[in-house]
Design an enzyme around this catalytic site. Structure first.
Site, PDB file in Angstrom:
ATOM      1  CG  ASP A  83      55.670 -20.058  -2.021  1.00 27.91           C
ATOM      2  OD1 ASP A  83      54.910 -19.358  -2.707  1.00 27.91           O
ATOM      3  OD2 ASP A  83      55.278 -20.994  -1.287  1.00 27.91           O
ATOM      4  CD  GLU A 135      48.539 -13.632  -2.579  1.00 36.68           C
ATOM      5  OE1 GLU A 135      49.521 -14.392  -2.674  1.00 36.68           O
ATOM      6  OE2 GLU A 135      47.667 -13.756  -1.705  1.00 36.68           O
ATOM      7  CG  HIS A 181      48.333 -20.891   1.575  1.00 37.85           C
ATOM      8  ND1 HIS A 181      48.060 -19.559   1.450  1.00 37.85           N
ATOM      9  CD2 HIS A 181      49.213 -21.183   0.586  1.00 37.85           C
ATOM     10  CE1 HIS A 181      48.747 -19.057   0.443  1.00 37.85           C
ATOM     11  NE2 HIS A 181      49.466 -20.016  -0.106  1.00 37.85           N
ATOM     12  CG  ASN A 267      51.978 -21.673  -5.874  1.00 38.80           C
ATOM     13  OD1 ASN A 267      52.362 -21.663  -7.041  1.00 38.80           O
ATOM     14  ND2 ASN A 267      52.271 -20.730  -5.017  1.00 38.80           N
ATOM     15  CB  SER A 270      49.031 -29.091   1.685  1.00 42.49           C
ATOM     16  OG  SER A 270      49.129 -27.829   2.295  1.00 42.49           O
TER      17      SER A 270
HETATM   18  P1  13P Z   1      48.838 -25.690  -0.555  1.00 33.55           P
HETATM   19  O1  13P Z   1      48.895 -25.502   0.927  1.00 33.55           O
HETATM   20  O2  13P Z   1      47.441 -25.812  -1.037  1.00 33.55           O
HETATM   21  O3  13P Z   1      49.707 -26.788  -1.028  1.00 33.55           O
HETATM   22  O4  13P Z   1      49.395 -24.324  -1.217  1.00 33.55           O
HETATM   23  C1  13P Z   1      50.777 -24.108  -1.376  1.00 33.55           C
HETATM   24  C2  13P Z   1      51.103 -22.714  -1.769  1.00 33.55           C
HETATM   25  O5  13P Z   1      50.269 -21.937  -2.191  1.00 33.55           O
HETATM   26  C3  13P Z   1      52.499 -22.305  -1.672  1.00 33.55           C
HETATM   27  O6  13P Z   1      52.663 -20.956  -1.952  1.00 33.55           O
HETATM   28  O1  G3H Z   2      52.191 -21.062   1.193  1.00 33.33           O
HETATM   29  C1  G3H Z   2      52.955 -21.566   1.996  1.00 33.33           C
HETATM   30  C2  G3H Z   2      53.730 -22.779   1.615  1.00 33.33           C
HETATM   31  O2  G3H Z   2      52.965 -23.941   1.805  1.00 33.33           O
HETATM   32  C3  G3H Z   2      55.018 -22.808   2.385  1.00 33.33           C
HETATM   33  O3  G3H Z   2      54.813 -23.167   3.699  1.00 33.33           O
HETATM   34  O4  G3H Z   2      56.016 -21.395   4.972  1.00 33.33           O
HETATM   35  O5  G3H Z   2      55.504 -23.627   6.008  1.00 33.33           O
HETATM   36  O6  G3H Z   2      57.256 -23.416   4.221  1.00 33.33           O
HETATM   37  P1  G3H Z   2      55.968 -22.877   4.794  1.00 33.33           P
HETATM   38 ZN    ZN Z   3      51.067 -19.741  -1.367  1.00 33.37          ZN
END
Ligand code: 13P
Ligand code: G3H
Ligand code: ZN
Length: 322
Positions: A83, A135, A181, A267, A270
């Site tokens: 990710d 992206e 996010h 995705n 959260s």
């Molecule tokens: P959320 O913060 O909405 O869960 O999005 C997660 C995400 O896009 C991870 O790449």
């Molecule tokens: O988009 C981000 C994801 O929620 C991952 O979050 O970088 O804190 O692991 P993180």
């Molecule tokens: Zn993301």
């Protein structure tokens, strides 16, 4: 079946009018909660690992946890995805280290630099049988360590998507249509309030999505920042000593609508964090004398499983599609 790429998953999802959930994993309980739900509902699933997850849990531990989930759930397709990869080296390390899919997120760079870096990752990945998500556009919120202030986000420009996909050869494209996010996706002044005082966010830009679909027929689209921030978890967090005022997410009906269109990957991170934190806070409040991590991680894992099962059936529509 062994770990798969997202190629076949996305083709079936596109044609079938549903999306595959991409859930972020950071530890064993999260991997188990997600894959138990997907296994029981016979749903394909994507387990995704961020740079931060790798720094927290270590690449090898995460790969082995996912391999264990694959062994425990032999009937469902599972993909292991990076990710928000931000460099060629990070993507290469995951491609060489057993991932079946990577994201190169060069969305904060210029259009030309985004193309150049994405193309470099695609060439390396395709050579090794790995697929690549890219992206275009910028979401508000936090993308790994990059914080994009609310108001500074930029919707994807549909007129750019064809050239971008043609020149990079990427396999799927994340676009910005108003998702964001984190658990605080919108500020109060971007929203209205319902009768209970809960923030109601502005609707997603389906016009931008439709324009992208017209220009990229048959091509899988990805939505980041798609947690719905269930108010039951926010309430639980706040009731048991937390403080998360005005946490708000993307309404489920809008995600369901996107999943029926070309959005093949949604995705969610959260909501996993909220499910775990709410339940752990509740457990601690109700059992102040307990100190065995298994006691409070068990309901947290169950909450992740129940939340993911709900998404699979009511948001993604991927149940029975394994
Ligand atoms: P959320 O913060 O909405 O869960 O999005 C997660 C995400 O896009 C991870 O790449
Ligand atoms: O988009 C981000 C994801 O929620 C991952 O979050 O970088 O804190 O692991 P993180
Ligand atoms: Zn993301």
């Amino acid at each position: 079946m062994p770990l798969v790429t997202t190629k076949e998953m996305f083709k079936k999802a596109y044609d079938g009018g549903y999306a595959v959930g991409a859930f972020n994993v950071n530890n064993m309980e999260i991997v188990q909660g997600i894959t138990e739900a997907a296994g029981e509902l016979e749903s394909p699933v994507i387990l995704q690992v961020s740079k931060g997850a790798r720094a927290y849990a270590n690449h090898t531990y995460l790969v082995k946890l996912v391999e264990a989930a694959v062994e425990e759930n032999p009937k469902i397709p599972i993909a292991l995805h990076l990710d928000h990869g931000d460099t060629f080296e990070l993507c290469k390390s995951c491609i060489d280290g057993g991932f079946t899919s990577v994201m190169i997120d060069a969305s904060s760079k210029s259009f030309e630099d985004n193309i150049a870096l994405t193309k470099q990752v695609v060439e390396y990945a395709h050579d090794k049988g790995v697929v690549v998500e890219a992206e275009l556009g910028t979401l508000a919120g936090i993308e790994d360590e990059v914080v994009v202030e609310s108001g500074k986000e930029a919707y994807t420009r549909p007129e750019e998507v064809e050239e971008f996909v043609d020149k990079t050869g990427c396999d799927s494209l994340a676009i910005a249509i108003g998702t964001s996010h984190g658990a605080y996706k919108f500020t109060a002044d971007q929203c209205t309030r319902n009768a209970d005082g809960i923030l109601v966010p502005p609707p997603l830009r389906f016009d931008v999505l439709e324009e992208c679909i017209k220009r990229l027929p048959g091509f899988p689209i990805v939505l980041h920042g798609s947690s719905s921030v269930p108010q039951e978890f926010v309430k639980m967090v706040n009731q048991y000593g937390g403080n998360m005022p005005d946490a708000v997410g993307i309404p489920e009906e809008q995600l369901r609508q996107a999943a029926k269109l070309a959005v093949c990957k949604i995705n969610i991170d959260s909501d996993i964090r909220l499910a775990m934190t709410g339940n752990i806070r509740k457990y601690f409040a109700e059992h102040p004398d307990h100190f065995d991590p298994r006691q409070y991680l068990k309901p947290a894992r169950q909450a992740v499983k129940d939340m993911v099962a709900h998404k699979i059936v009511h948001v993604l529509g991927s149940d029975g599609k394994a």
